[in-house]
Motif scaffolding. Structure first.
Motif, short mmCIF file in Angstrom:
data_model
loop_
_atom_site.label_atom_id
_atom_site.label_comp_id
_atom_site.label_asym_id
_atom_site.label_seq_id
_atom_site.Cartn_x
_atom_site.Cartn_y
_atom_site.Cartn_z
N ARG A 162 7.50 -2.43 -8.49
CA ARG A 162 7.24 -3.85 -8.26
C ARG A 162 7.60 -4.23 -6.83
NH1 ARG A 162 10.47 -6.89 -12.66
NH2 ARG A 162 11.99 -5.30 -12.09
N TYR A 163 6.84 -3.70 -5.90
CA TYR A 163 7.06 -4.02 -4.49
C TYR A 163 5.72 -4.04 -3.79
CZ TYR A 163 6.19 0.81 -3.02
OH TYR A 163 5.59 2.02 -2.76
N LEU A 164 5.69 -4.63 -2.60
CA LEU A 164 4.46 -4.73 -1.83
C LEU A 164 4.41 -3.64 -0.78
CD1 LEU A 164 4.44 -8.60 -1.20
CD2 LEU A 164 3.36 -7.35 -3.08
N GLU A 165 3.26 -3.01 -0.66
CA GLU A 165 3.06 -2.06 0.42
C GLU A 165 3.18 -2.79 1.77
OE1 GLU A 165 2.77 1.07 0.01
OE2 GLU A 165 2.16 1.36 -2.07
N VAL A 166 3.43 -2.03 2.82
CA VAL A 166 3.62 -2.64 4.14
C VAL A 166 2.43 -3.50 4.53
CG1 VAL A 166 3.91 -2.17 6.60
CG2 VAL A 166 5.19 -0.83 4.93
N GLN A 300 -8.31 -12.28 -0.96
CA GLN A 300 -8.51 -10.83 -0.94
C GLN A 300 -9.76 -10.40 -1.69
OE1 GLN A 300 -6.46 -9.30 1.18
NE2 GLN A 300 -5.60 -11.39 1.34
N SER A 301 -10.53 -9.52 -1.08
CA SER A 301 -11.68 -8.92 -1.76
C SER A 301 -11.29 -7.63 -2.47
CB SER A 301 -12.81 -8.62 -0.75
OG SER A 301 -12.33 -7.75 0.28
N ASP A 302 -10.20 -7.01 -2.02
CA ASP A 302 -9.71 -5.78 -2.65
C ASP A 302 -9.06 -6.14 -3.99
OD1 ASP A 302 -7.61 -3.72 -3.34
OD2 ASP A 302 -8.47 -2.73 -1.59
N THR A 303 -9.61 -5.62 -5.08
CA THR A 303 -9.14 -5.97 -6.42
C THR A 303 -7.69 -5.57 -6.64
OG1 THR A 303 -11.37 -5.70 -7.31
CG2 THR A 303 -9.56 -5.68 -8.90
N TYR A 304 -7.29 -4.39 -6.18
CA TYR A 304 -5.92 -3.92 -6.39
C TYR A 304 -4.91 -4.85 -5.72
CZ TYR A 304 -1.68 -1.17 -5.91
OH TYR A 304 -0.37 -0.76 -5.93
N ILE A 305 -5.17 -5.19 -4.45
CA ILE A 305 -4.25 -6.07 -3.72
C ILE A 305 -4.20 -7.45 -4.37
CG2 ILE A 305 -3.82 -7.23 -1.52
CD1 ILE A 305 -4.96 -4.81 -0.10
N ARG A 306 -5.37 -7.95 -4.75
CA ARG A 306 -5.42 -9.28 -5.36
C ARG A 306 -4.61 -9.31 -6.66
NH1 ARG A 306 -10.39 -9.62 -5.58
NH2 ARG A 306 -10.78 -9.11 -7.76
N GLN A 307 -4.80 -8.29 -7.51
CA GLN A 307 -4.08 -8.26 -8.79
C GLN A 307 -2.59 -8.04 -8.58
OE1 GLN A 307 -6.13 -5.23 -11.07
NE2 GLN A 307 -7.71 -6.66 -11.75
N GLN A 308 -2.23 -7.24 -7.59
CA GLN A 308 -0.81 -7.02 -7.30
C GLN A 308 -0.13 -8.31 -6.88
OE1 GLN A 308 0.31 -4.76 -3.78
NE2 GLN A 308 1.72 -3.53 -5.00
N LEU A 309 -0.77 -9.08 -6.03
CA LEU A 309 -0.20 -10.34 -5.57
C LEU A 309 -0.14 -11.37 -6.70
CD1 LEU A 309 -1.87 -10.54 -2.06
CD2 LEU A 309 0.59 -10.44 -2.51
N GLN A 310 -1.10 -11.33 -7.59
CA GLN A 310 -1.09 -12.25 -8.74
C GLN A 310 0.08 -11.95 -9.66
OE1 GLN A 310 -5.06 -11.52 -10.19
NE2 GLN A 310 -5.95 -13.21 -9.03
N ARG A 311 0.46 -10.69 -9.75
CA ARG A 311 1.59 -10.29 -10.59
C ARG A 311 2.93 -10.49 -9.90
NH1 ARG A 311 1.31 -4.61 -10.89
NH2 ARG A 311 3.15 -4.75 -12.22
N ALA A 312 2.94 -10.47 -8.60
CA ALA A 312 4.19 -10.45 -7.84
C ALA A 312 4.99 -11.73 -8.03
CB ALA A 312 3.89 -10.24 -6.35
N SER A 313 6.31 -11.58 -7.97
CA SER A 313 7.22 -12.72 -8.10
C SER A 313 8.28 -12.63 -7.01
CB SER A 313 7.88 -12.72 -9.48
OG SER A 313 8.70 -11.58 -9.63
N THR A 314 9.22 -13.55 -7.05
CA THR A 314 10.28 -13.58 -6.03
C THR A 314 11.04 -12.27 -5.97
OG1 THR A 314 10.52 -15.91 -6.59
CG2 THR A 314 12.20 -14.96 -5.18
N HIS A 315 11.35 -11.69 -7.12
CA HIS A 315 12.16 -10.48 -7.13
C HIS A 315 11.43 -9.30 -6.51
CE1 HIS A 315 16.04 -9.00 -8.35
NE2 HIS A 315 15.51 -7.93 -8.88
N TRP A 316 10.10 -9.37 -6.46
CA TRP A 316 9.34 -8.32 -5.79
C TRP A 316 9.74 -8.22 -4.32
CZ3 TRP A 316 4.02 -6.20 -7.02
CH2 TRP A 316 3.81 -6.11 -8.40
N LEU A 317 10.10 -9.35 -3.71
CA LEU A 317 10.47 -9.30 -2.30
C LEU A 317 11.79 -8.59 -2.09
CD1 LEU A 317 9.29 -12.78 -0.99
CD2 LEU A 317 8.29 -10.53 -0.53
N ARG A 318 12.70 -8.68 -3.05
CA ARG A 318 13.94 -7.89 -2.98
C ARG A 318 13.60 -6.40 -3.05
NH1 ARG A 318 19.44 -7.34 -3.74
NH2 ARG A 318 20.11 -5.90 -5.38
N HIS A 319 12.75 -6.03 -3.99
CA HIS A 319 12.33 -4.64 -4.10
C HIS A 319 11.59 -4.18 -2.85
CE1 HIS A 319 12.28 -4.98 -8.80
NE2 HIS A 319 13.49 -5.04 -8.28
#
Length: 375
Positions: A162-166, A300-319
């Motif tokens: 549960r983290y964001l790629e660079v 975002q047009s990229d489905t993976y990035i869009r879905q990842q951001l939709q799932r992401a929450s505050t704690h993802w930024l700690r990760h």
């Protein structure tokens, strides 16, 4: 069987910690029923942790009633197996859109739980059962039998995902930097958001820590700036403040009309409401972050990035912070101290760089070789 509304009403007291129905006692528990016992356990936590634990506990207590089981003291190992299967496929009457907890349309689930969410639910319930056993409210923990089957296995098999790629994080940061500021209120929100995201990424705090800190949590110590934080379990710790983080603090304070750096007696809120006077709640921090993620996802047009951001929450930024620090070469020892983990093994699950190197090395094996030898 009772319907969902009746079941939910029965355990609503879990949402009123500190009331006369949920007494806090010293030593062993003084609870006379399951709702009281679980509420005492929940009062050991606060912020996002308490909300997440309460959600899992409430679902389980509702399920016990729905199944006609006679409370926590009667739960067996086979019941736990049945509940695990239930999480993967709850009945339609248990599913619904997100509403406030007090809304009659509220439902315990918005969709069946993924395998990762099922594991998380069982980890929380295991902690709850263990606490109630230690408090002599329950005779035994049936989930301990499930864990016993895995004795000898690594405690943390799964790397944190549960983290964001660079590149995705850069999209988020660009959005934060470009927030419009045509009005005073919009500028207030933009500056607060910029400081918040700097704080979440550069210091890797938990959301409750952000909401509860004061300006003088930033202090000069032995010639360098540190962030002194009261973290999980009330533990005191300090985190190094980089020049980039210090610049973000100065910018935010100057915008608020304060001195560049906080004096030792500045116990005003670290993160402010748009009026610049009051502090903000953990829930507000969560909503600000989710709002930015939603804005970036919509672009975002990229489905993976869009879905990842939709799932992401505050704690993802700690990760994200901990993972990116590892990838930047921060040592495991210092990574663990900044994350404030009790054990190095906990920090190690954030280490993805070795896997990437392994993947690159293994990719050298090819069916058709290129170059002179490959023909």
């Amino acid at each position: 069987m009772k319907d969902v509304e009746q079941l939910a009403t029965h355990v609503l007291a879990l949402h009123q910690p500190g009331s006369s129905q949920t007494p806090l006692v010293s030593g062993v528990l003084g609870a006379s029923n399951d709702v009281q016992a679980v509420a005492i356990w929940l009062n050991e936590f606060n912020g996002a942790t308490q909300r997440n634990y309460r959600k899992e506990a409430e679902r389980f207590l509702m399920w016990l009633q729905w199944r006609g089981l006679n409370g926590l003291k009667q739960v067996t190992r086979l019941d736990i197996a049945d509940y695990q299967a239930f999480l993967a496929a709850p009945p339609a009457s248990w599913l619904g859109h997100r509403y406030k907890r007090t809304d009659a349309r509220w439902r315990p689930f918005n969709k069946p739980l993924s395998e990762a969410s099922q594991r998380q639910a069982m980890i929380v319930l295991n902690a709850m059962f263990s606490y109630l056993v230690a408090g002599q409210y329950l005779p035994a923990n049936p989930i301990a039998l499930v864990r016993g089957k895995r004795r000898g296995a690594r405690r943390h098999e799964q790397l944190i995902e549960r983290y964001l790629e660079v590149d995705t994080w850069q999209l988020v940061w660009q959005q934060v930097q470009s927030m419009p500021g045509q009005t005073k209120r919009a500028r207030d929100q933009a500056e607060r958001c910029r400081f918040l995201f700097s704080l979440l990424y550069l210091l890797a705090p938990r959301v409750s820590e952000v909401a509860n800190q004061s300006m003088n949590s930033f202090r000069l110590y032995k010639g360098r700036w540190w962030w002194f934080v009261t973290g999980k379990g009330g533990k005191q710790a300090r985190v190094p403040v980089s020049q980039e983080m210090l610049a973000a603090l100065k910018r935010y304070r100057l915008y608020l009309g304060l001195s560049e750096l906080p004096p030792i007696d500045d116990d005003s809120p670290l993160l402010r409401s748009v009026t610049g006077r009051n502090g903000v709640t953990a829930n507000m921090v969560y909503r600000i972050v989710k709002g930015v993620f939603a804005e970036v996802a919509a672009l975002q047009s990229d489905t993976y990035i869009r879905q990842q951001l939709q799932r992401a929450s505050t704690h993802w930024l700690r990760h994200t912070s901990i993972t990116h620090a590892d990838e930047a070469g921060v040592s495991l020892k210092h990574l663990s101290k900044a994350a404030r983990h009790e054990k190095l093994e906990t920090t190690a699950i954030y280490q993805h760089a070795e896997d990437q190197q392994w993947h690159d090395d293994w990719s050298r094996l090819r069916i058709i070789k290129s170059g002179p030898e490959g023909g």
